[in-house]
Motif scaffolding. Structure first.
Motif, short mmCIF file in Angstrom:
data_model
loop_
_atom_site.label_atom_id
_atom_site.label_comp_id
_atom_site.label_asym_id
_atom_site.label_seq_id
_atom_site.Cartn_x
_atom_site.Cartn_y
_atom_site.Cartn_z
N LYS A 1 31.82 20.90 35.27
CA LYS A 1 33.22 20.63 35.56
C LYS A 1 33.78 19.53 34.68
N ASN B 1 33.57 32.33 51.05
CA ASN B 1 34.22 31.01 51.05
C ASN B 1 34.35 30.38 49.66
N LEU B 2 34.71 31.19 48.68
CA LEU B 2 34.97 30.64 47.35
C LEU B 2 36.29 29.86 47.36
N PRO B 3 36.42 28.81 46.57
CA PRO B 3 37.68 28.07 46.47
C PRO B 3 38.81 28.98 45.99
N GLU B 4 40.05 28.60 46.28
CA GLU B 4 41.20 29.44 45.95
C GLU B 4 41.32 29.72 44.46
N GLU B 5 40.84 28.78 43.61
CA GLU B 5 40.97 29.01 42.17
C GLU B 5 40.12 30.18 41.69
N PHE B 6 39.21 30.68 42.54
CA PHE B 6 38.41 31.84 42.18
C PHE B 6 39.10 33.15 42.57
N LYS C 1 36.80 35.57 49.64
CA LYS C 1 37.09 34.88 50.91
C LYS C 1 35.90 34.96 51.86
N GLY D 1 46.94 32.86 41.28
CA GLY D 1 45.73 32.19 40.85
C GLY D 1 45.21 32.74 39.53
N ASP E 1 39.13 39.87 45.98
CA ASP E 1 39.60 38.68 46.68
C ASP E 1 39.05 38.64 48.11
#
Length: 219
Positions: free
Chosen positions: A213, A78-83, A75, A89, A71
């Motif tokens: 997506k 800068n990966l999105p939170e869903e990663f 961060k 999550g 994690d």
């Protein structure tokens, strides 16, 4: 002492992790001390020593530390939170011994996720029925490890034609996906490449991302 190198973002030449293990005796028990160096094009960032490379069943503590460390990495780039795995999550990651292993694990995870999703929608289908219709995709410039992963995973794989700059564009992928869906196949995995082995070309992620997506079964 053991040393491994793990490439993040398969052959991207952007970020990699070098892991060195030192065996030590702490409190009369053998432990593994891992010093993880995050190497980027912009410099070197060192993380705190961590214990990892284990399984939840063998060592829940080591697995938890590995999850937290991955994690941190997410961060940092800068990966999105869903990663991410934190805060309930569905993301998170594990460290593999090579880029080839990472590709295989990604494909197997996508295969399992797709089979479960299809069976929840169509309970009458068996796992064998679904497996026979699954299709993975990669550029015709992709590393051979992607094709090997598909062979090990027991699924079909199709190579998507690249353009005059040896990159896969959105229109090429969409054409193949539409044809396969019309034939009753199930697209479930696409491996984009950042820095191909033959010529260091980059697939066009900004075109490919929205297409992937738009298909819930495509990982």
């Amino acid at each position: 002492m053991y040393c491994y190198v793990v490439t993040v973002l398969h052959h991207a030449k952007i970020l990699s992790i070098s892991v060195t293990f030192f065996k030590e005796i702490i409190d009369s028990q053998k432990t593994v001390l891992a010093l993880v160096d995050l190497i980027s094009l912009h410099g070197l960032v060192r993380l705190l020593p961590l214990f990892f490379f284990s399984t939840q069943a063998a060592s829940p503590a080591c697995t938890e530390l590995e999850t937290v460390m991955m994690d941190w990495l997410g961060k940092m780039i800068n990966l999105p939170e869903e990663f991410l795995a934190e805060k309930g999550g569905q993301g998170g990651g594990v460290i593999q011994g090579s880029a080839s292993e990472a590709t295989l694990i990604s494909l197997l995870a996508a295969r399992t996720k797709t089979i479960r999703r299809v069976q929840s929608e169509k309970p009458e289908l068996t796992e064998a029925d679904i497996m026979g219709r699954l299709v993975a995709y990669a550029s015709d410039q992709a590393h051979s490890s992607v094709e090997k992963a598909a062979l090990i995973g027991g699924v079909k794989i199709k190579k998507v034609s690249s353009d005059d700059k040896f990159s896969v564009c959105g229109s090429s992928l969409k054409k193949v996906l539409d044809e396969d869906k019309a034939s009753g196949l199930i697209p479930f995995f696409f491996c984009a490449t950042l820095g191909t082995t033959p010529c260091c070309s980059f697939d066009k992620l900004f075109d490919l991302g929205p297409i992937c997506k738009s298909l819930p079964l495509l990982s």
